[in-house]
Design a protein around this motif. Structure first.
Motif, short mmCIF file in Angstrom:
data_model
loop_
_atom_site.label_atom_id
_atom_site.label_comp_id
_atom_site.label_asym_id
_atom_site.label_seq_id
_atom_site.Cartn_x
_atom_site.Cartn_y
_atom_site.Cartn_z
N GLY A 33 0.83 -1.20 0.00
CA GLY A 33 0.00 0.00 0.00
C GLY A 33 0.86 1.25 0.00
O GLY A 33 2.02 1.23 0.39
N VAL A 34 0.27 2.34 -0.47
CA VAL A 34 0.95 3.64 -0.50
C VAL A 34 0.07 4.65 0.22
O VAL A 34 -1.16 4.63 0.10
N GLY A 35 0.69 5.52 0.97
CA GLY A 35 -0.04 6.56 1.67
C GLY A 35 0.55 7.93 1.45
O GLY A 35 1.73 8.06 1.09
N TRP A 36 -0.28 8.92 1.64
CA TRP A 36 0.18 10.32 1.67
C TRP A 36 -0.13 10.88 3.05
O TRP A 36 -1.24 10.69 3.58
N PHE A 37 0.85 11.55 3.62
CA PHE A 37 0.70 12.21 4.90
C PHE A 37 1.14 13.66 4.73
O PHE A 37 1.78 14.01 3.73
N ARG A 38 0.81 14.50 5.69
CA ARG A 38 1.26 15.88 5.63
C ARG A 38 1.58 16.37 7.03
O ARG A 38 1.07 15.86 8.02
N GLN A 39 2.46 17.36 7.06
CA GLN A 39 2.85 17.94 8.34
C GLN A 39 2.97 19.45 8.18
O GLN A 39 3.79 19.93 7.38
N VAL A 98 5.46 4.12 1.63
CA VAL A 98 5.13 2.78 1.15
C VAL A 98 5.04 1.84 2.33
O VAL A 98 5.91 1.84 3.21
N GLY A 99 3.96 1.07 2.36
CA GLY A 99 3.70 0.20 3.50
C GLY A 99 4.42 -1.12 3.42
O GLY A 99 5.08 -1.45 2.43
N ASN A 100 4.29 -1.89 4.48
CA ASN A 100 4.90 -3.23 4.52
C ASN A 100 3.87 -4.32 4.24
O ASN A 100 4.17 -5.50 4.35
N ARG A 101 2.64 -3.91 3.89
CA ARG A 101 1.57 -4.83 3.55
C ARG A 101 0.76 -4.26 2.39
O ARG A 101 0.89 -3.08 2.08
#
Length: 124
Positions: A33-39, A98-101
């Motif tokens: 899986g792929v994620g987007w985060f923001r700070q 990028v996730g580990n699953r």
């Protein structure tokens, strides 16, 4: 060696649009899986959106639902975040991960590799 390179950030007026890209060098990319985060300055990193390895499942933070769209092109090993209706409160450094699953997750601990981030500034 795994590399994630984000691009597409910049300065945009309120109500405008941007498309972020995240190019990934990883053999097993399609299985993750792929994620987007923001700070934002002075704030903790927060979840924005995620997508499963096949692209069939997506998840969004409530604050961006209906305005942002996450997608991925597994042939190009690239993930995207289409952002529209941008607001000043969307201003932040945006990171892809990028996730580990293979699922679509929202917790930072579900992601193994992180990019360096790209700045998005929404201001008139």
């Amino acid at each position: 060696q795994v590399q994630l390179v984000e691009s597409g950030g910049g300065l945009v007026q309120p109500g405008g649009s941007l498309r972020l890209s995240c190019a990934v060098s990883m053999v097993t990319y399609t299985m993750r899986g792929v994620g987007w985060f923001r700070q934002a300055p002075g704030k903790e990193r927060e979840f924005v959106a995620s997508i499963s390895g096949t692209g069939a499942i997506t998840d969004y933070a409530e604050s961006v639902k209906g305005r942002f769209t996450i997608s991925r092109d597994n042939h190009k090993k690239t993930a995207y975040l289409e952002m529209s209706g941008l607001k000043p409160e969307d201003t932040a450094v945006y990171f892809c991960a990028v996730g580990n699953r293979p699922g679509a997750y929202a917790a930072p601990t579900d992601f193994q590799y992180w990019g360096q981030g790209t700045q998005v500034t929404v201001s008139s």
